[in-house]
Design an enzyme around this catalytic site. Sequence first.
Site, short mmCIF file in Angstrom:
data_model
loop_
_atom_site.label_atom_id
_atom_site.label_comp_id
_atom_site.label_asym_id
_atom_site.label_seq_id
_atom_site.Cartn_x
_atom_site.Cartn_y
_atom_site.Cartn_z
CG LEU A 14 1.36 29.07 -33.73
CD1 LEU A 14 2.51 28.97 -34.74
CD2 LEU A 14 1.61 28.14 -32.55
CB ALA A 16 4.47 33.47 -28.58
N GLY A 17 4.19 36.03 -30.81
CA GLY A 17 5.05 36.98 -31.52
C GLY A 17 4.83 38.42 -31.06
NE ARG A 21 6.06 41.60 -39.95
CZ ARG A 21 5.79 40.44 -40.55
NH1 ARG A 21 5.77 40.34 -41.86
NH2 ARG A 21 5.53 39.37 -39.82
CD GLN A 82 7.68 30.81 -29.41
OE1 GLN A 82 6.79 31.64 -29.60
NE2 GLN A 82 8.44 30.34 -30.38
CE1 TYR A 393 -17.76 66.91 -7.19
CE2 TYR A 393 -16.91 68.60 -8.66
CZ TYR A 393 -16.69 67.59 -7.75
OH TYR A 393 -15.40 67.27 -7.39
C1 UD1 Z 1 3.49 33.02 -41.49
C2 UD1 Z 1 3.95 31.84 -42.32
C3 UD1 Z 1 3.73 32.18 -43.79
C4 UD1 Z 1 2.28 32.48 -44.04
C5 UD1 Z 1 1.78 33.58 -43.11
C6 UD1 Z 1 0.26 33.65 -43.19
C7 UD1 Z 1 5.79 30.75 -41.12
C8 UD1 Z 1 7.26 30.54 -41.05
N1 UD1 Z 1 5.36 31.56 -42.07
O1 UD1 Z 1 4.34 34.12 -41.80
O2 UD1 Z 1 4.13 31.06 -44.61
O3 UD1 Z 1 2.11 32.86 -45.39
O4 UD1 Z 1 2.12 33.30 -41.74
O5 UD1 Z 1 -0.25 34.72 -42.46
O6 UD1 Z 1 5.07 30.14 -40.35
N2 UD1 Z 1 4.41 33.39 -33.55
C9 UD1 Z 1 4.71 32.79 -32.36
N3 UD1 Z 1 6.01 32.57 -32.03
C10 UD1 Z 1 7.04 32.91 -32.85
C11 UD1 Z 1 6.72 33.53 -34.08
C12 UD1 Z 1 5.41 33.75 -34.41
O7 UD1 Z 1 3.82 32.46 -31.57
O8 UD1 Z 1 8.19 32.67 -32.48
C13 UD1 Z 1 3.00 33.65 -33.89
C14 UD1 Z 1 2.72 35.13 -34.08
O9 UD1 Z 1 2.26 35.71 -32.88
C15 UD1 Z 1 1.65 35.15 -35.16
C16 UD1 Z 1 1.85 33.86 -35.92
O10 UD1 Z 1 2.69 33.05 -35.13
O11 UD1 Z 1 0.35 35.16 -34.60
C17 UD1 Z 1 2.48 34.08 -37.29
O12 UD1 Z 1 3.73 34.72 -37.13
P1 UD1 Z 1 4.23 35.84 -38.14
O13 UD1 Z 1 5.55 36.28 -37.68
O14 UD1 Z 1 3.20 36.87 -38.33
O15 UD1 Z 1 4.40 34.97 -39.47
P2 UD1 Z 1 4.36 35.50 -40.97
O16 UD1 Z 1 5.65 36.16 -41.28
O17 UD1 Z 1 3.12 36.26 -41.22
CA CA Z 2 1.50 37.01 -39.90
#
Ligand code: UD1
Ligand code: CA
Length: 469
Positions: A14, A16-17, A21, A82, A393
């Site tokens: 994953l 896509a985020g 922060r 996504q 130069y």
């Molecule tokens: C997530 C977990 C949390 C865990 C932590 C570990 C969930 C709901 N929570 O939280 O339990 O302790 O990781 O590091 O899964 N991403 C997408 N699409 C989205 C949202 C996120 O692709 O819509 C990707 C982000 O790019 C990232 C990863 O998923 O690489 C994790 O997302 P992030 O928002 O950082 O989750 P945490 O709040 O850290």
């Molecule tokens: Ca994270």
Amino acid sequence: MASESPHRWNAIILAAGEGARMKSNRPKVLHEIAGRALVTWVVQAALDAGADRCLVVVGHGRDDVERELEASFAEKVETVLQPEQRGTGDAVRCAMEAHPDLAGRLAVLYGDCPLIPASLLTRLLERSADADCGLVTAMLADPHGYGRIIRKASGEVQRIVEERDCSNAERAIEEVNPGLYAFRAAFLRDSIRRLSPDNAQGQLYLTDVVELAAAAGAVVDIEGDMSELTGVNTQRDLSLAAAARRRAVAEELARKGVAIVDLDSVYVDAACEVEPGASLGANVHLRGRCVVRAGAAIDVGCVLTDVVVEKDAKVLPYTVATDSTIGEGAQVGPFSHLRPSTTLGPRSKVGNFSETKKTSLGEGSKVNHLSYVGDGVIGRRVNIGAGTIFCNYDGEKKHTTTLEDDVFVGSDSQFVAPVTVKKGAYVASGTTVTRDVPEDALALSRTKQENKEGYAARLRARLRKRKKP
Ligand code: UD1
Ligand code: CA
């Protein structure tokens, strides 16, 4: 069609985020550790563990993320879009809908957890081979920001609750979710459809799938070490993860036989190679694709980018070099600057405050003090005196200065390029060379010296007389 064989599995990563922060314009997963994007480390771990297919979910900053993946992995990685970042559950749903043929085992990893060892992923897949859901858990004294692991009275994992949705009692739990999962694809496909955004963030949480698996009694958990599983959400997390990686790389090099003065202050990018028998001083940075051969010594404070340092060469303190080769037994520094396309021959020397650019220096030749040598073709055993400048130069174009074998250049000389000095010629100190110099000739362009007897004493007397009241 993916295979059902237990030894074959696919990975969904994953990425896509947005990573708000991080307070940065770059997509989070493209921030770097040891010269490599976060997501690249994760994909590499999945490939090292033997993933058949690697699907990376992209969204925010998609073009840049895809470009990075393409550059690092070419066709070994596929991406899935996504369109809106509606949570980690939604991201997995997008991947599964785009690939209805995904079957067998599926590992799911987060693109912001760059330290994951491939061996842990392998262990998770093996241990949870027969379960709907396998996951890693870890203890963390400061669990802030991570999902907490809630266990049943029997000790089995029951569900994961996100920090923002925790009760006070749940917030105190020190067992966290590092975010490394293995699923039966059919289970994941079915349960991902049942997620609801009924939580503090109004998102679809992948973590809620764990509760569905637990209800059917099919969760296997193994313990991991949080120091290898850090997620990067903030710049502080990035610094800590980079420091952990740096330390691990330094220890690995030291174990192989590289002499390292301070394990906490060598900065070696992932694509660099340092041979056993080489040595690295404190605060040495090796960036990009450097190669340091056996017996070579890089002293304190050097910053080398894409540089090859051949056997037994010495790079003395505070040298900066880019895209260059330092020949066998050569010596550079202290305080030298090798700019791109510098090639130093065996046992040659570039010394104090000298700068080179697009220049080859033959075996045994020396540029020891305070010189600028740009666009030079320099033969063997050439000595370039202190303060020599290659005037390369003309305001429009760069031109070449050629010094053939055994040329001797006196201090404070200039070469107005294009110009050639033939074999064995001498250039007298202070000469401005504007025309080619024949073999074994002396080039001399300074004005003749004149000595005026007693002049200084007379001048002094006159000046002193004037000073008296
Ligand atoms: C997530 C977990 C949390 C865990 C932590 C570990 C969930 C709901 N929570 O939280 O339990 O302790 O990781 O590091 O899964 N991403 C997408 N699409 C989205 C949202 C996120 O692709 O819509 C990707 C982000 O790019 C990232 C990863 O998923 O690489 C994790 O997302 P992030 O928002 O950082 O989750 P945490 O709040 O850290
Ligand atoms: Ca994270």
